[in-house]
Design a protein around this motif. Structure first.
Motif: not given
Length: 306
Positions: A12, A15-16, A19, A22, A91, A154, A157, A159, A162, A253
């Motif tokens: 998680d 991803y943070t 994120m 991005k 995404n 979120n 992502t 999810y 999330l 990624n």
């Protein structure tokens, strides 16, 4: 400083970080379109066509909107209900649906000489204040007094639920030829929650993390995680993470992780999450904290507990 972390939560937090990157790249791209428009207002012929051309000039990221308002007195452009498709931030299953984006001129910059703007991005419970400064060959961007709801994060992502909670964002970035070149930023929260969900086939219970402090510095394509603090004394997970990420701005990624940290889990959490105990069986905690590294590409990180 004490912190806590879980194998799934490691992912998680992985991803943070991107994120956050991005999010800034998307904000920068959107602001560029509106700033370019304002810089050419005196030469506009067919205003509507020029606006559509400026905003939709990138076929790989076609931004749509419900309507726009244009003011000439103090030149200002407002987009109502703009939508940024998910393919703009890798995404495709998502999109960023905003309430409005407004960009206007402010007092010019004299040292160095250049034009200054103020953009306000509103939507998904968030309000982001962006101050671009356009000088010869570069665009500097300051983000201040900005509040971001987890729904905004979120959207970047796979999810949709999330995170829950509110965050504050401060930062300063320099771009060269529309690419992020350097910058610093701080993202913080006092009410961060990871709702119960399934991530990478793991059933994650609700995690009341509460505290988040993320401080990053970007130099060219290298992102330094100077501080990533997660959780407080009452949280089931507490963690402290530092390290670097070699950014791939074309394919986020594929960015390479080199993170290190330590994590502590509450006894009740470990008891209710038996698979985690199995994953930690060979690790040797010090004062109940497990050291770990997180390496490999962002899309498939490799956590290792010690």
């Amino acid at each position: 400083m004490n912190k806590k972390y879980e194998d799934n939560v490691i992912q998680d937090e992985t991803y943070t970080i991107p994120m956050d990157v991005k999010l800034k790249i998307t904000i920068v791209s959107l602001v560029f379109a509106l700033v370019g428009l304002l810089m050419n207002l005196p030469m506009l012929g067919n205003v509507e066509e020029q606006i559509e051309t400026a905003i939709k000039s990138n076929p790989q990221c076609p931004i749509t909107y419900k309507k726009f308002n244009l003011s000439y007195v103090l030149p200002k452009v407002t987009l109502t209900k703009p939508v940024i498709p998910g393919r703009c931030f890798n995404n495709p299953s998502s999109s960023l649906k905003l309430d409005s984006v407004t960009t206007s001129f402010t007092i010019p910059s004299f040292i160095p000489p250049g034009l200054k703007f103020h953009s306000v991005i509103k939507g998904l419970g968030s309000e982001i204040n962006v101050y671009p400064r356009v000088t010869a060959g570069t665009v500097d961007i300051r983000i201040t007094k900005s509040k971001i709801n987890a729904k905004f994060i979120n959207a970047f992502t796979v999810y949709p639920n999330l995170l829950n909670g509110n965050m504050s964002l401060e930062g300063f970035f320099s771009t060269v030829k529309n690419k992020l070149d350097s910058g610093v930023a701080k993202l913080s929260s006092k009410n961060l929650v990871i709702p119960a969900q399934t991530i990478n086939f793991f059933e994650i219970p609700e995690l009341l993390l509460n505290k988040l402090n993320l401080v990053i510095k970007i130099e060219k394509n290298k992102l330094n995680v100077n501080q990533l603090l997660i959780g407080n004394e009452t949280s089931p997970i507490r963690a402290e993470i530092k390290g670097t990420i070699n950014l791939n701005q074309r394919a986020m990624n594929l960015s390479i992780l080199n993170l290190q940290g330590k994590v502590k889990f509450s006894k009740d959490f470990l008891k209710s999450f038996a698979i985690l105990e199995m994953m930690l069986a060979q690790a040797k905690p010090v004062d109940e904290y497990y050291s770990f590294t997180l390496t490999g590409p962002l899309g498939s990180p490799k956590p290792t507990f010690k």
